[in-house]
Design an enzyme around this catalytic site. Sequence first.
Site, PDB file in Angstrom:
ATOM      1  N   ASP A   1       1.894 -30.534   8.649  1.00 57.99           N
ATOM      2  CA  ASP A   1       0.527 -30.737   8.183  1.00 57.99           C
ATOM      3  C   ASP A   1       0.060 -29.550   7.341  1.00 57.99           C
ATOM      4  O   ASP A   1       0.472 -28.418   7.583  1.00 57.99           O
ATOM      5  CB  ASP A   1      -0.403 -30.942   9.391  1.00 57.99           C
TER       6      ASP A   1
ATOM      7  N   ASN B   1      -1.779 -42.684   7.508  1.00 61.07           N
ATOM      8  CA  ASN B   1      -1.790 -42.090   6.164  1.00 61.07           C
ATOM      9  C   ASN B   1      -1.757 -43.156   5.062  1.00 61.07           C
ATOM     10  O   ASN B   1      -2.104 -42.875   3.910  1.00 61.07           O
ATOM     11  CB  ASN B   1      -0.592 -41.150   5.953  1.00 61.07           C
TER      12      ASN B   1
HETATM   13  C1  IPE Z   1      -0.478 -36.093  10.553  1.00 66.66           C
HETATM   14  O1  IPE Z   1      -1.225 -35.401   9.607  1.00 66.66           O
HETATM   15  C2  IPE Z   1       0.564 -36.923   9.886  1.00 66.66           C
HETATM   16  C3  IPE Z   1       1.629 -36.181   9.223  1.00 66.66           C
HETATM   17  C4  IPE Z   1       1.775 -34.880   9.213  1.00 66.66           C
HETATM   18  C5  IPE Z   1       2.590 -36.983   8.541  1.00 66.66           C
HETATM   19  P1  IPE Z   1      -2.667 -35.912   9.143  1.00 66.66           P
HETATM   20  O2  IPE Z   1      -3.188 -34.868   8.222  1.00 66.66           O
HETATM   21  O3  IPE Z   1      -2.595 -37.274   8.620  1.00 66.66           O
HETATM   22  O4  IPE Z   1      -3.458 -35.926  10.519  1.00 66.66           O
HETATM   23  P2  IPE Z   1      -5.011 -35.972  10.795  1.00 66.66           P
HETATM   24  O5  IPE Z   1      -5.559 -37.084   9.960  1.00 66.66           O
HETATM   25  O6  IPE Z   1      -5.576 -34.655  10.368  1.00 66.66           O
HETATM   26  O7  IPE Z   1      -5.140 -36.183  12.255  1.00 66.66           O
HETATM   27  C1  IPE Z   2       0.671 -33.486   5.721  1.00 69.46           C
HETATM   28  O1  IPE Z   2      -0.187 -32.810   4.868  1.00 69.46           O
HETATM   29  C2  IPE Z   2       1.585 -34.417   4.993  1.00 69.46           C
HETATM   30  C3  IPE Z   2       1.160 -35.830   5.057  1.00 69.46           C
HETATM   31  C4  IPE Z   2       0.264 -36.291   5.868  1.00 69.46           C
HETATM   32  C5  IPE Z   2       1.812 -36.734   4.148  1.00 69.46           C
HETATM   33  P1  IPE Z   2      -1.632 -33.362   4.547  1.00 69.46           P
HETATM   34  O2  IPE Z   2      -1.543 -34.219   3.332  1.00 69.46           O
HETATM   35  O3  IPE Z   2      -2.264 -33.964   5.720  1.00 69.46           O
HETATM   36  O4  IPE Z   2      -2.353 -32.001   4.163  1.00 69.46           O
HETATM   37  P2  IPE Z   2      -3.824 -31.576   4.589  1.00 69.46           P
HETATM   38  O5  IPE Z   2      -3.895 -31.682   6.074  1.00 69.46           O
HETATM   39  O6  IPE Z   2      -4.757 -32.497   3.885  1.00 69.46           O
HETATM   40  O7  IPE Z   2      -3.907 -30.174   4.110  1.00 69.46           O
HETATM   41 MG    MG Z   3      -3.439 -33.246   7.258  1.00 69.66          MG
END
Ligand code: IPE
Ligand code: IPE
Ligand code: MG
Length: 228
Positions: free
Chosen positions: A12, A60
């Site tokens: 993340d 996502n």
């Molecule tokens: C969790 O990250 C999913 C992945 C890392 C693939 P998100 O960024 O989607 O999680 P939330 O929405 O902050 O809980």
């Molecule tokens: C995690 O990074 C990767 C995916 C969920 C695909 P994020 O895209 O959630 O990055 P932040 O949390 O917005 O920084």
């Molecule tokens: Mg994230």
Amino acid sequence: MRLPRHVAVIMDGNGRWAQKRLLPRSAGHSAGMKRMIALSEYLFRRGVEVVTLYALSKENLSRSEEELSALFTLFRTYFSGSVVRLIEGGVRLDVVGETELLPEDIQALIQEGKEKTKGGERGTLVLAICYGGRQDIVRAANAAVRMGKEVGEEEFSALLSTGAYPPPDLLIRTGGEKRLSNFLLFESAYAELYFSDKMFPAFTDEDMARALEDFASRDRRFGKVKGE
Ligand code: IPE
Ligand code: IPE
Ligand code: MG
């Protein structure tokens, strides 16, 4: 040093990493993908058997079309390019999640990657894509119902999409949030949790080494009293 057999990583912070550098979120995903490959190679070098990486959650899929299309482009590049490296490294590729929701060409690349690497004996890289822990539990429960008999814990575990692997010993989340976001809910019952404030593209091999050291120092009691 006691090593985890199975390390699971919630990658993340890609978007925030990019935004802080005034780059588009897709640049963060690209940097994250590079780091993901390097980190998994590092873990296999250290002797970890299974590495599960949360690359895209089912939730996502509600992100903008622009962001998803950038991610899909990266998946295409990744699956075409990195499979050779996995084969050379003796690592098997597996993918869990509702991959039928992905564009068909990516589904084909995943299939091809799994086929080509199936001889790998050094370890398994499991990518969780369009994955949701609750959805996977419900799917497994329905499979059990179709079997027409009650199942025990072990049998149920085997019905999960990660059923072939030992449960994660160490679960790492980068990016500062302290939640599971629907990742390996059943499997992580006794995982040691490790949270890092670093954004995933900035999480280095040294950071991973620290997480492994931290794991080695944990006292895993599994409900028992120490020493008994
Ligand atoms: C969790 O990250 C999913 C992945 C890392 C693939 P998100 O960024 O989607 O999680 P939330 O929405 O902050 O809980
Ligand atoms: C995690 O990074 C990767 C995916 C969920 C695909 P994020 O895209 O959630 O990055 P932040 O949390 O917005 O920084
Ligand atoms: Mg994230």
